[in-house]
Design a protein around this motif. Structure first.
Motif, PDB file in Angstrom:
ATOM      1  N   MET A  34       0.843  -1.178   0.000  1.00  0.00           N
ATOM      2  CA  MET A  34       0.000   0.000   0.000  1.00  0.00           C
ATOM      3  C   MET A  34       0.889   1.242   0.000  1.00  0.00           C
ATOM      4  O   MET A  34       2.066   1.195   0.359  1.00  0.00           O
ATOM      5  CB  MET A  34      -0.905   0.021   1.234  1.00  0.00           C
ATOM      6  N   LYS A  35       0.314   2.388  -0.377  1.00  0.00           N
ATOM      7  CA  LYS A  35       1.031   3.654  -0.342  1.00  0.00           C
ATOM      8  C   LYS A  35       0.968   4.245   1.059  1.00  0.00           C
ATOM      9  O   LYS A  35      -0.046   4.145   1.751  1.00  0.00           O
ATOM     10  CB  LYS A  35       0.432   4.636  -1.345  1.00  0.00           C
ATOM     11  N   ALA A  36       2.066   4.889   1.469  1.00  0.00           N
ATOM     12  CA  ALA A  36       2.121   5.548   2.768  1.00  0.00           C
ATOM     13  C   ALA A  36       3.000   6.788   2.660  1.00  0.00           C
ATOM     14  O   ALA A  36       4.061   6.754   2.021  1.00  0.00           O
ATOM     15  CB  ALA A  36       2.669   4.610   3.833  1.00  0.00           C
ATOM     16  N   GLY A  37       2.549   7.874   3.274  1.00  0.00           N
ATOM     17  CA  GLY A  37       3.340   9.094   3.338  1.00  0.00           C
ATOM     18  C   GLY A  37       4.225   9.040   4.567  1.00  0.00           C
ATOM     19  O   GLY A  37       3.730   9.023   5.696  1.00  0.00           O
ATOM     20  N   GLN A  38       5.535   9.013   4.367  1.00  0.00           N
ATOM     21  CA  GLN A  38       6.460   8.793   5.466  1.00  0.00           C
ATOM     22  C   GLN A  38       7.527   9.877   5.551  1.00  0.00           C
ATOM     23  O   GLN A  38       7.889  10.504   4.550  1.00  0.00           O
ATOM     24  CB  GLN A  38       7.145   7.430   5.307  1.00  0.00           C
ATOM     25  N   TRP A  39       8.033  10.051   6.761  1.00  0.00           N
ATOM     26  CA  TRP A  39       9.207  10.881   6.998  1.00  0.00           C
ATOM     27  C   TRP A  39      10.435   9.980   6.895  1.00  0.00           C
ATOM     28  O   TRP A  39      10.540   8.980   7.587  1.00  0.00           O
ATOM     29  CB  TRP A  39       9.155  11.533   8.365  1.00  0.00           C
ATOM     30  N   ASP A  40      11.353  10.350   5.993  1.00  0.00           N
ATOM     31  CA  ASP A  40      12.583   9.589   5.806  1.00  0.00           C
ATOM     32  C   ASP A  40      13.718  10.340   6.484  1.00  0.00           C
ATOM     33  O   ASP A  40      14.122  11.416   6.018  1.00  0.00           O
ATOM     34  CB  ASP A  40      12.880   9.424   4.317  1.00  0.00           C
ATOM     35  N   PRO A  41      14.238   9.807   7.598  1.00  0.00           N
ATOM     36  CA  PRO A  41      15.282  10.535   8.343  1.00  0.00           C
ATOM     37  C   PRO A  41      16.598  10.671   7.584  1.00  0.00           C
ATOM     38  O   PRO A  41      17.336  11.613   7.817  1.00  0.00           O
ATOM     39  CB  PRO A  41      15.451   9.691   9.608  1.00  0.00           C
ATOM     40  N   LYS A  42      16.881   9.739   6.681  1.00  0.00           N
ATOM     41  CA  LYS A  42      18.127   9.829   5.920  1.00  0.00           C
ATOM     42  C   LYS A  42      18.063  10.960   4.902  1.00  0.00           C
ATOM     43  O   LYS A  42      19.021  11.712   4.723  1.00  0.00           O
ATOM     44  CB  LYS A  42      18.419   8.499   5.228  1.00  0.00           C
ATOM     45  N   GLN A  43      16.909  11.072   4.239  1.00  0.00           N
ATOM     46  CA  GLN A  43      16.750  12.144   3.256  1.00  0.00           C
ATOM     47  C   GLN A  43      16.281  13.449   3.889  1.00  0.00           C
ATOM     48  O   GLN A  43      16.312  14.495   3.248  1.00  0.00           O
ATOM     49  CB  GLN A  43      15.748  11.722   2.180  1.00  0.00           C
ATOM     50  N   GLN A  44      15.806  13.348   5.155  1.00  0.00           N
ATOM     51  CA  GLN A  44      15.284  14.517   5.866  1.00  0.00           C
ATOM     52  C   GLN A  44      14.146  15.181   5.089  1.00  0.00           C
ATOM     53  O   GLN A  44      14.093  16.404   4.953  1.00  0.00           O
ATOM     54  CB  GLN A  44      16.397  15.522   6.137  1.00  0.00           C
ATOM     55  N   LYS A  45      13.221  14.350   4.612  1.00  0.00           N
ATOM     56  CA  LYS A  45      12.075  14.887   3.902  1.00  0.00           C
ATOM     57  C   LYS A  45      10.941  13.866   3.897  1.00  0.00           C
ATOM     58  O   LYS A  45      11.136  12.684   4.234  1.00  0.00           O
ATOM     59  CB  LYS A  45      12.440  15.278   2.480  1.00  0.00           C
ATOM     60  N   VAL A  46       9.757  14.326   3.498  1.00  0.00           N
ATOM     61  CA  VAL A  46       8.586  13.461   3.398  1.00  0.00           C
ATOM     62  C   VAL A  46       8.582  12.794   2.028  1.00  0.00           C
ATOM     63  O   VAL A  46       8.784  13.454   1.000  1.00  0.00           O
ATOM     64  CB  VAL A  46       7.290  14.269   3.591  1.00  0.00           C
ATOM     65  N   VAL A  47       8.354  11.483   2.021  1.00  0.00           N
ATOM     66  CA  VAL A  47       8.338  10.713   0.779  1.00  0.00           C
ATOM     67  C   VAL A  47       7.108   9.805   0.766  1.00  0.00           C
ATOM     68  O   VAL A  47       6.521   9.530   1.817  1.00  0.00           O
ATOM     69  CB  VAL A  47       9.615   9.853   0.615  1.00  0.00           C
ATOM     70  N   ILE A  48       6.734   9.348  -0.425  1.00  0.00           N
ATOM     71  CA  ILE A  48       5.639   8.396  -0.574  1.00  0.00           C
ATOM     72  C   ILE A  48       6.251   7.041  -0.884  1.00  0.00           C
ATOM     73  O   ILE A  48       6.921   6.868  -1.906  1.00  0.00           O
ATOM     74  CB  ILE A  48       4.668   8.809  -1.695  1.00  0.00           C
ATOM     75  N   ASN A  49       6.042   6.071   0.005  1.00  0.00           N
ATOM     76  CA  ASN A  49       6.649   4.746  -0.131  1.00  0.00           C
ATOM     77  C   ASN A  49       5.575   3.674  -0.317  1.00  0.00           C
ATOM     78  O   ASN A  49       4.416   3.863   0.079  1.00  0.00           O
ATOM     79  CB  ASN A  49       7.478   4.390   1.109  1.00  0.00           C
ATOM     80  N   ASP A  50       5.985   2.554  -0.888  1.00  0.00           N
ATOM     81  CA  ASP A  50       5.165   1.346  -0.891  1.00  0.00           C
ATOM     82  C   ASP A  50       5.571   0.508   0.316  1.00  0.00           C
ATOM     83  O   ASP A  50       6.750   0.146   0.465  1.00  0.00           O
ATOM     84  CB  ASP A  50       5.387   0.548  -2.175  1.00  0.00           C
ATOM     85  N   VAL A  51       4.617   0.222   1.196  1.00  0.00           N
ATOM     86  CA  VAL A  51       4.906  -0.503   2.432  1.00  0.00           C
ATOM     87  C   VAL A  51       3.911  -1.653   2.574  1.00  0.00           C
ATOM     88  O   VAL A  51       2.850  -1.656   1.945  1.00  0.00           O
ATOM     89  CB  VAL A  51       4.816   0.431   3.665  1.00  0.00           C
ATOM     90  N   PRO A  52       4.222  -2.650   3.400  1.00  0.00           N
ATOM     91  CA  PRO A  52       3.288  -3.770   3.592  1.00  0.00           C
ATOM     92  C   PRO A  52       1.976  -3.319   4.243  1.00  0.00           C
ATOM     93  O   PRO A  52       1.977  -2.441   5.116  1.00  0.00           O
ATOM     94  CB  PRO A  52       4.061  -4.716   4.523  1.00  0.00           C
ATOM     95  N   LYS A  53       0.901  -3.920   3.821  1.00  0.00           N
ATOM     96  CA  LYS A  53      -0.394  -3.673   4.458  1.00  0.00           C
ATOM     97  C   LYS A  53      -0.363  -4.278   5.857  1.00  0.00           C
ATOM     98  O   LYS A  53       0.051  -5.421   6.039  1.00  0.00           O
ATOM     99  CB  LYS A  53      -1.500  -4.315   3.629  1.00  0.00           C
ATOM    100  N   PRO A  54      -0.785  -3.529   6.891  1.00  0.00           N
ATOM    101  CA  PRO A  54      -0.721  -4.042   8.262  1.00  0.00           C
ATOM    102  C   PRO A  54      -1.827  -5.044   8.553  1.00  0.00           C
ATOM    103  O   PRO A  54      -2.788  -5.179   7.785  1.00  0.00           O
ATOM    104  CB  PRO A  54      -0.890  -2.784   9.113  1.00  0.00           C
TER     105      PRO A  54
END
Length: 337
Positions: A1-21
């Motif tokens: 599924m799509k999720a809006g996440q904070w990426d600490p390495k890039q120091q920005k908000v990104v849209i990732n594909d992550v497992p459905k919980p």
């Protein structure tokens, strides 16, 4: 599924594909209908050192129920709202009865910034969920589950009587909610802000009067003239220290300063002399514990209170965060999934 996440390495908000919980013990799996951006989502000191899904204001439909959560008044398909609450382990009655911060060390901190709602699916503990009133537009209701609840409890705790004056300092998302709650409770309201666009929104949702505290150099005198001796209470929804610094000036003797917005620096204007002589009083409130949520939701449904929102897509989340950070967000920003 799509999720809006904070990426600490890039120091920005990104849209990732992550497992459905999947629903864990005592939880619901929820198909998210909408999630909204809150100012506290911008805080970075509570985030872990790995990508984390943002968002703690959400509504959706129950897709699955863990067996432990069966028989709690919910069923698959129910439209619910929910929030992550800090400080309640649901294992004792102290917080329920006294609204106390939990001192047992069992607070469910792990869920606060780890499994957010800017995603297609999310899980929530059954204790943190409430059925949505059918008369509310569902996609507009996500902001209720932090901003709305916080605004309701702050207004409800101002110790006012119908016909008395409440100043709403900061007319953004929380302030606009607060004006609507105050009017429904029978109070007269004054909106104060430094942006004319926010003041226009305040008038649109029912403020009796509005003042730009930056451009109007005589607003204190005008507020006192309008209210007689000053406002009976002033609730500060801005996070600016300057907003708090000016609040006592518009209060009448014995008036209440309600603290809501989280300012970056300690207060430098409160004196023990003012407090001990009763010049004004200081009180604070917050979203609170899950057991307070139903009162706010029921009142909201009864009076059909909904915020002005701007609907966005999950791909817009980075731009939404930037707009809120820069003070450009005029309405509550809501992602519809």
């Amino acid at each position: 599924m799509k999720a809006g996440q904070w990426d600490p390495k890039q120091q920005k908000v990104v849209i990732n594909d992550v497992p459905k919980p999947s629903a864990g013990p005592g939880q619901f799996l929820v198909k998210i209908q909408s999630a909204s951006l809150c100012h506290s989502d911008l805080l970075t000191d509570m985030r872990p050192d790995y990508p984390v899904t943002l968002g703690h204001e959400g509504v959706g439909y129950i897709e699955a129920i863990d067996p432990i959560a069966e028989g709690k008044g919910f069923k698959v398909g129910d439209a619910i709202g929910f929030n992550y609450f800090i400080g309640c382990c649901f294992e004792c009655e102290a917080c329920m009865v006294h609204n106390m911060w939990c001192e047992t060390g069992k607070s469910r901190l792990q869920g606060f910034m780890v499994d957010g709602f800017f995603a297609e699916y999310a899980v929530t503990d059954w204790q943190n969920a409430v059925l949505l009133p059918q008369n509310l537009e569902m996609s507009k209701t996500a902001p209720l589950f932090c901003a709305g609840i916080t605004a309701f409890h702050s207004v409800d705790s101002c110790e006012l009587k119908p016909g008395q004056w409440l100043a709403i300092i900061g007319c953004g998302g929380l302030g606009q909610y607060a004006i609507q709650y105050a009017k429904a409770m029978g109070y007269k309201t004054i909106g104060l802000d430094i942006k004319d666009s926010q003041l226009e929104m305040a008038k649109k949702v029912g403020a009796d009067a509005v003042f730009n505290t930056m451009t109007n150099k005589t607003y204190v005198e005008e507020v006192r003239r309008l209210t007689g001796k000053g406002c009976h209470a002033a609730a500060v929804y801005s996070a600016a220290n300057a907003a708090y610094r000016g609040a006592p000036e518009i209060l009448r003797i014995g008036g209440l300063l309600m603290v809501i917005g989280i300012a970056p620096k300690p207060f430098d204007f409160v004196t023990t002399f003012d407090l001990t002589t009763g010049k004004y009083r200081v009180k604070a409130d917050s979203t609170g514990i899950p057991q307070r949520m139903k009162k706010a939701v029921d009142f909201t449904g009864k009076h059909s209170i909904q915020p002005e929102v701007e609907f966005r897509k999950i791909e817009d989340l980075p731009a939404m965060v930037a707009a809120m950070h820069d003070g450009r967000a005029e309405k509550r920003q809501v992602v519809v999934l």
